[in-house]
Design a protein around this motif. Structure first.
Motif, PDB file in Angstrom:
ATOM      1  N   MET A   1       2.089  23.694  37.740  1.00 43.48           N
ATOM      2  CA  MET A   1       2.959  23.935  38.869  1.00 43.48           C
ATOM      3  C   MET A   1       2.396  23.210  40.090  1.00 43.48           C
ATOM      4  N   ASN A   2       3.267  22.613  40.871  1.00 45.86           N
ATOM      5  CA  ASN A   2       2.890  21.934  42.100  1.00 45.86           C
ATOM      6  C   ASN A   2       2.643  22.988  43.167  1.00 45.86           C
ATOM      7  N   ARG A   3       1.418  23.031  43.718  1.00 46.96           N
ATOM      8  CA  ARG A   3       1.075  24.074  44.686  1.00 46.96           C
ATOM      9  C   ARG A   3       1.774  23.873  46.025  1.00 46.96           C
ATOM     10  N   LYS A   4       2.046  22.615  46.394  1.00 45.74           N
ATOM     11  CA  LYS A   4       2.730  22.358  47.654  1.00 45.74           C
ATOM     12  C   LYS A   4       4.220  22.668  47.557  1.00 45.74           C
ATOM     13  N   ARG A   5       4.760  22.495  46.377  1.00 45.98           N
ATOM     14  CA  ARG A   5       6.201  22.688  46.170  1.00 45.98           C
ATOM     15  C   ARG A   5       6.408  23.588  44.941  1.00 45.98           C
ATOM     16  N   PRO A   6       6.311  24.875  45.136  1.00 43.73           N
ATOM     17  CA  PRO A   6       6.406  25.764  43.978  1.00 43.73           C
ATOM     18  C   PRO A   6       7.850  26.026  43.510  1.00 43.73           C
ATOM     19  N   LYS A   7       8.848  25.655  44.280  1.00 43.43           N
ATOM     20  CA  LYS A   7      10.247  25.933  43.927  1.00 43.43           C
ATOM     21  C   LYS A   7      10.850  24.778  43.148  1.00 43.43           C
ATOM     22  N   GLN A   8      11.757  25.115  42.233  1.00 43.74           N
ATOM     23  CA  GLN A   8      12.441  24.101  41.430  1.00 43.74           C
ATOM     24  C   GLN A   8      13.946  24.238  41.594  1.00 43.74           C
ATOM     25  N   ILE A   9      14.623  23.097  41.488  1.00 41.27           N
ATOM     26  CA  ILE A   9      16.087  23.079  41.449  1.00 41.27           C
ATOM     27  C   ILE A   9      16.455  22.300  40.195  1.00 41.27           C
ATOM     28  N   VAL A  10      17.280  22.890  39.376  1.00 42.62           N
ATOM     29  CA  VAL A  10      17.713  22.236  38.141  1.00 42.62           C
ATOM     30  C   VAL A  10      19.184  21.861  38.309  1.00 42.62           C
ATOM     31  N   ILE A  11      19.523  20.603  38.010  1.00 41.10           N
ATOM     32  CA  ILE A  11      20.921  20.170  38.084  1.00 41.10           C
ATOM     33  C   ILE A  11      21.326  19.561  36.745  1.00 41.10           C
ATOM     34  N   ARG A  12      22.592  19.567  36.491  1.00 42.11           N
ATOM     35  CA  ARG A  12      23.109  18.968  35.266  1.00 42.11           C
ATOM     36  C   ARG A  12      23.964  17.765  35.652  1.00 42.11           C
ATOM     37  N   LEU A  13      23.768  16.664  34.933  1.00 39.01           N
ATOM     38  CA  LEU A  13      24.483  15.419  35.201  1.00 39.01           C
ATOM     39  C   LEU A  13      25.134  14.920  33.929  1.00 39.01           C
ATOM     40  N   SER A  14      26.223  14.183  34.093  1.00 45.66           N
ATOM     41  CA  SER A  14      26.799  13.491  32.940  1.00 45.66           C
ATOM     42  C   SER A  14      25.891  12.312  32.620  1.00 45.66           C
ATOM     43  N   GLU A  15      26.086  11.710  31.489  1.00 45.70           N
ATOM     44  CA  GLU A  15      25.270  10.565  31.088  1.00 45.70           C
ATOM     45  C   GLU A  15      25.418   9.420  32.092  1.00 45.70           C
ATOM     46  N   GLU A  16      26.633   9.215  32.575  1.00 50.94           N
ATOM     47  CA  GLU A  16      26.903   8.150  33.549  1.00 50.94           C
ATOM     48  C   GLU A  16      26.196   8.432  34.880  1.00 50.94           C
ATOM     49  N   GLU A  17      26.291   9.675  35.362  1.00 48.91           N
ATOM     50  CA  GLU A  17      25.624  10.053  36.611  1.00 48.91           C
ATOM     51  C   GLU A  17      24.110   9.917  36.486  1.00 48.91           C
ATOM     52  N   TYR A  18      23.609  10.391  35.353  1.00 49.63           N
ATOM     53  CA  TYR A  18      22.170  10.326  35.104  1.00 49.63           C
ATOM     54  C   TYR A  18      21.691   8.873  35.137  1.00 49.63           C
ATOM     55  N   GLN A  19      22.437   7.976  34.503  1.00 48.75           N
ATOM     56  CA  GLN A  19      22.044   6.566  34.447  1.00 48.75           C
ATOM     57  C   GLN A  19      22.088   5.923  35.833  1.00 48.75           C
ATOM     58  N   LYS A  20      23.082   6.284  36.637  1.00 54.98           N
ATOM     59  CA  LYS A  20      23.171   5.755  38.002  1.00 54.98           C
ATOM     60  C   LYS A  20      21.966   6.193  38.832  1.00 54.98           C
ATOM     61  N   VAL A  21      21.606   7.481  38.710  1.00 52.46           N
ATOM     62  CA  VAL A  21      20.449   7.996  39.453  1.00 52.46           C
ATOM     63  C   VAL A  21      19.187   7.281  38.990  1.00 52.46           C
ATOM     64  N   LYS A  22      19.011   7.147  37.692  1.00 53.55           N
ATOM     65  CA  LYS A  22      17.824   6.471  37.140  1.00 53.55           C
ATOM     66  C   LYS A  22      17.741   5.026  37.626  1.00 53.55           C
ATOM     67  N   ASP A  23      18.862   4.311  37.657  1.00 51.79           N
ATOM     68  CA  ASP A  23      18.897   2.920  38.114  1.00 51.79           C
ATOM     69  C   ASP A  23      18.483   2.820  39.583  1.00 51.79           C
ATOM     70  N   LYS A  24      19.013   3.730  40.410  1.00 51.25           N
ATOM     71  CA  LYS A  24      18.658   3.714  41.828  1.00 51.25           C
ATOM     72  C   LYS A  24      17.171   3.990  42.021  1.00 51.25           C
ATOM     73  N   ILE A  25      16.650   4.944  41.294  1.00 55.08           N
ATOM     74  CA  ILE A  25      15.224   5.276  41.400  1.00 55.08           C
ATOM     75  C   ILE A  25      14.379   4.085  40.983  1.00 55.08           C
ATOM     76  N   GLU A  26      14.767   3.446  39.909  1.00 48.97           N
ATOM     77  CA  GLU A  26      14.010   2.293  39.400  1.00 48.97           C
ATOM     78  C   GLU A  26      13.996   1.141  40.408  1.00 48.97           C
ATOM     79  N   LYS A  27      15.115   0.915  41.097  1.00 47.46           N
ATOM     80  CA  LYS A  27      15.203  -0.169  42.077  1.00 47.46           C
ATOM     81  C   LYS A  27      14.273   0.048  43.266  1.00 47.46           C
ATOM     82  N   THR A  28      14.041   1.314  43.631  1.00 45.03           N
ATOM     83  CA  THR A  28      13.189   1.590  44.786  1.00 45.03           C
ATOM     84  C   THR A  28      11.712   1.507  44.457  1.00 45.03           C
TER      85      THR A  28
END
Length: 106
Positions: A1-28
């Motif tokens: 567990m991360n001691r600075k950030r103990p809270k979690q948020i779980v979200i559900r994405l479609s395959e298309e949404e997930y891929q878009k998020v992954k692509d944006k993260i990879e570009k940065t």
């Protein structure tokens, strides 16, 4: 567990949404958690793609510029617009006012 950030948020994405998020993260070039926190909190998300390739060249140019500045300060420089020769104070003899260049600069 991360001691600075103990809270979690779980979200559900479609395959298309997930891929878009992954692509944006990879570009940065950021980690997923860092990217998502910045995006959610409206902090600037900066694309650092390609900086690793440019940084060594930028460092070399900075080094060259420092070497030029060091030589100019060491040997004096000429103001071409006004035709004046500026000499470093450390090279001028304090009693006679004569310019004495270092042996290295000759």
């Amino acid at each position: 567990m991360n001691r600075k950030r103990p809270k979690q948020i779980v979200i559900r994405l479609s395959e298309e949404e997930y891929q878009k998020v992954k692509d944006k993260i990879e570009k940065t070039g950021m980690k997923q958690q860092e990217y998502l926190i910045r995006a959610i909190l409206n902090k600037p998300v900066i694309n650092t793609e390609g900086l690793k390739e440019i940084l060594p060249e930028l460092k070399r140019q900075g080094n060259n510029l420092n070497q030029i500045a060091r030589k100019l300060n060491e040997n004096g420089y000429v103001d071409y617009k006004n035709g004046l020769l500026y000499l470093p104070i450390s090279k001028i003899h304090f009693r006679t006012g004569e310019y004495r260049p270092s042996k290295r600069s000759l």
